[in-house]
Motif scaffolding. Structure first.
Motif, PDB file in Angstrom:
ATOM      1  N   ALA A   7     -10.245   5.393 -14.282  1.00  0.00           N
ATOM      2  CA  ALA A   7      -8.982   6.106 -14.526  1.00  0.00           C
ATOM      3  C   ALA A   7      -9.039   6.815 -15.876  1.00  0.00           C
ATOM      4  N   LEU A  60     -10.169   0.635 -14.401  1.00  0.00           N
ATOM      5  CA  LEU A  60      -9.548   1.211 -15.595  1.00  0.00           C
ATOM      6  C   LEU A  60     -10.459   2.254 -16.245  1.00  0.00           C
ATOM      7  N   LEU A  71      -7.285  10.750  -8.777  1.00  0.00           N
ATOM      8  CA  LEU A  71      -6.426   9.626  -8.406  1.00  0.00           C
ATOM      9  C   LEU A  71      -6.631   9.142  -6.971  1.00  0.00           C
ATOM     10  N   GLU A  72      -6.716  10.109  -6.045  1.00  0.00           N
ATOM     11  CA  GLU A  72      -6.831   9.713  -4.636  1.00  0.00           C
ATOM     12  C   GLU A  72      -8.155   8.987  -4.389  1.00  0.00           C
ATOM     13  N   GLU A 117       0.826  -1.198   0.000  1.00  0.00           N
ATOM     14  CA  GLU A 117       0.000   0.000   0.000  1.00  0.00           C
ATOM     15  C   GLU A 117       0.870   1.262   0.000  1.00  0.00           C
ATOM     16  N   LEU A 130       1.343   7.311  -6.624  1.00  0.00           N
ATOM     17  CA  LEU A 130       0.444   8.460  -6.766  1.00  0.00           C
ATOM     18  C   LEU A 130       1.201   9.771  -6.590  1.00  0.00           C
ATOM     19  N   GLN A 162       3.430  10.458  -9.544  1.00  0.00           N
ATOM     20  CA  GLN A 162       2.608  10.861 -10.686  1.00  0.00           C
ATOM     21  C   GLN A 162       2.217  12.330 -10.563  1.00  0.00           C
ATOM     22  N   ARG A 163       1.804  12.705  -9.360  1.00  0.00           N
ATOM     23  CA  ARG A 163       1.386  14.091  -9.157  1.00  0.00           C
ATOM     24  C   ARG A 163       2.579  15.061  -9.287  1.00  0.00           C
ATOM     25  N   TYR A 169      -0.837  -1.773 -13.597  1.00  0.00           N
ATOM     26  CA  TYR A 169      -1.478  -1.866 -14.914  1.00  0.00           C
ATOM     27  C   TYR A 169      -2.087  -0.556 -15.357  1.00  0.00           C
ATOM     28  N   GLU A 170      -1.885   0.506 -14.589  1.00  0.00           N
ATOM     29  CA  GLU A 170      -2.615   1.716 -14.937  1.00  0.00           C
ATOM     30  C   GLU A 170      -1.771   2.986 -14.874  1.00  0.00           C
ATOM     31  N   ARG A 187     -10.526   1.613  -4.960  1.00  0.00           N
ATOM     32  CA  ARG A 187      -9.822   0.342  -5.111  1.00  0.00           C
ATOM     33  C   ARG A 187      -9.742  -0.359  -3.752  1.00  0.00           C
TER      34      ARG A 187
END
Lengths: 395, 138
Positions: B70, B67, B76-77, A93, A100, A103-104, A148-149, B83
């Motif tokens: 997204a 998916l 995102l959060e 986790e 995240l 990415q940000r 996967y994303e 999830r």
């Protein structure tokens, strides 16, 4: 209603003890979830040094619970925090959170925002990667393998950073020097990330302009980092030269042999491997075993052979998160590496006939019927991700 | 007990996702019929088939939905929270499965209200509705 945050009280966080509450940065980005145990003193220093915050409501709840617990035992006590009931948050986790955040950070960078915050955030992400690797390397590797994303740039940089940390530790690089290497890995292609979205979708050959950008990216990346305030010569050197090859065939300077220093070599190997195992528009990802074979055979004269061996030994022939077919026809996921890398711990999640299993079953791959007969691309089974990822979430 | 039926208010505004959600209602009805049979303990294969259906439903639906969210630009959060909610649903259903595997069929009695309350009403009708606007349904 917007959440309000207050600075973390240093006394609330103790090394090796699960956090009593979730910790955020000054802009409200989640850094660590309640329950995560910080093990590295440097991590704690960086966390608090960069500014760590707690949500006011959560703090009040935790304090009230602590006061209630303490009331019976210590009448005068404002109360220590109720630690014994906290379960440790898992590493899988934590890496999801790191993805995240990275990415940000890249999104902000592309928009030209938050330049002052860039280096402290990379520092914090770097130390969090190191921290995660001390907790549970299998979970760290699996979380990257089973992604996967996330955009390529996020997974690629993070994968390279993790491999640098693991290889660096194995060859005896000290913690501080490893952090530099991890930070270099997290930023090594920064000169390309504005182009990455396009490259991610493009199947046509590169245009001459794109080719020139790719050729220039090590130098561009180092220049950008210098402008962002990086002065560490090792960091800059690793980024500038991560495409140099030992036989002199690399770029931008065509360096060869011993002139290419160790941190640069480590990053080069990490970069090559992590690029191989992800799907790209122009080619399918290689399964880990094929990537390792290619690394050994085709990159043999170009990259440091000893480091390739170290990496293969660290990651394993069947790395955590790899999807494998068993001799009895079941499909499983590698959960843990073992001393003998041919026999990892696998959890089967698809029956021989192709039906998913609600509850994955542990298989001892040393037994003939459960021998690993081959690696299967994750893309074929990514629909089963919700059945798989619970394995690392402490079920 | 009447059988469960699909209602328009369950719709998240996407035909494929709605179709998958209907699958859950089908599983609930199958379980409902099973619970009405007098000798539950002897219906081992049928019971296992309900859990197989749930596994197939999870594999068919969760990753697809994540998916889709997204791609639709869901924050995102919040996607990470969603999830997490999926993982919790899987974890709970597994604990029911484990109880039944040990011969404790009470677990099966509690599974139906769980699927109805937590999964259909809380998750689909509340959490899933949060992404509805992102799919351009409204």
């Amino acid at each position: 209603m917007a959440k309000s945050f207050v600075p973390v009280d240093r006394g609330d966080i103790e090394l090796g003890v699960p956090l009593p509450y979730s910790v955020y940065d000054r802009s409200g980005v989640l850094l660590l979830k309640a329950g995560f145990a910080v093990n590295l003193q440097r991590h704690l220093d960086i966390l608090l040094g960069n500014g760590a915050f707690v949500e006011q409501d959560e703090l009040a709840r935790v304090r009230a619970a602590a006061a209630a617990t303490a009331a019976g035992m210590r009448p005068s006590g404002y109360g220590t925090l109720p630690r014994t009931k906290l379960e440790e948050q898992n590493t899988y986790e934590l890496i999801e959170i790191v993805k995240l955040r990275l990415q940000r950070l890249f999104q902000h960078y592309k928009l030209g925002q938050g330049k002052d915050e860039f280096l402290p955030r990379i520092e914090d992400l770097g130390i969090t990667v190191q921290e995660a690797c001390t907790h549970d390397t299998d979970a760290v590797l699996a979380c990257l393998h089973l992604d996967y994303e996330m955009p390529y740039e996020v997974v690629h940089h993070l994968q390279a950073a993790i491999l640098c940390e693991l290889m660096g530790k194995k060859i005896g690089v000290g913690e501080d020097a490893r952090l530099t290497l991890v930070k270099a890995a997290l930023t090594h292609d920064i000169g390309l990330i504005d182009l990455q979205d396009t490259l991610d979708r493009q199947t046509a050959p590169l245009t001459p302009g794109q080719r020139a950008r790719i050729d220039a990216h090590p130098r561009d990346s180092a220049d950008i980092l210098r402008r962002l305030g990086v002065t560490d010569p090792v960091w800059l050197d690793a980024v500038l030269h991560h495409h140099e090859r030992i036989d002199g065939s690399g770029y931008p300077d065509g360096l060869a042999d011993e002139v290419i220093r160790m941190p640069v070599r480590v990053l080069a190997v990490a970069d090559i491997y992590s690029a191989m195992i992800r799907d790209r528009p122009y080619r399918k990802a290689m399964v880990s075993r094929a990537a390792m074979r290619e690394l050994m055979l085709e990159q043999g004269d170009k990259a440091d052979q000893r480091l390739i061996q170290v990496m293969i030994k660290e990651v394993g022939v069947f790395p955590p998160g790899a999807i494998v077919r068993l001799a009895n026809g079941e499909i499983g996921v590698v959960k843990e590496r073992q001393e003998n890398s041919a026999y990892p711990v696998v959890y089967a999640f698809v029956k021989p006939g192709g039906m998913p299993m609600l509850t994955p079953v542990r298989r001892e791959t040393v037994r003939a019927e459960f021998n690993v007969s081959g690696i299967v691309p994750f893309s074929q089974y990514r629909n089963c991700i919700s059945l798989i990822r619970g394995l690392w979430r402490g079920d | 007990m009447d059988s469960f039926t699909w209602k328009p208010e369950y719709s998240v505004g996407d035909a494929a996702l709605d179709g998958q959600h209907r699958g859950l209602i089908g599983i609930m009805n199958r379980l409902r019929t099973l619970l009405q049979s007098p000798a539950l303990a002897e219906a081992g294969g049928e019971v296992e088939a309900v859990f197989d259906d749930l596994a197939r439903y999870i594999a068919e639906h969760f990753a697809y939905e994540e998916l889709r969210m997204a791609d639709a630009g869901y924050p995102l959060e919040r996607l990470a929270e969603h999830r997490h909610e999926h993982d919790e649903l899987v974890r709970h259903v597994r604990s029911f499965h484990a109880e039944v595997a040990e011969g404790r069929y009470d677990g099966l009695q509690a599974l139906l209200p769980y699927l109805y309350g937590e999964w259909l009403i809380h998750h689909i009708c509340t959490s899933d509705m949060d992404y509805r606007p992102y799919l351009g349904a409204d």
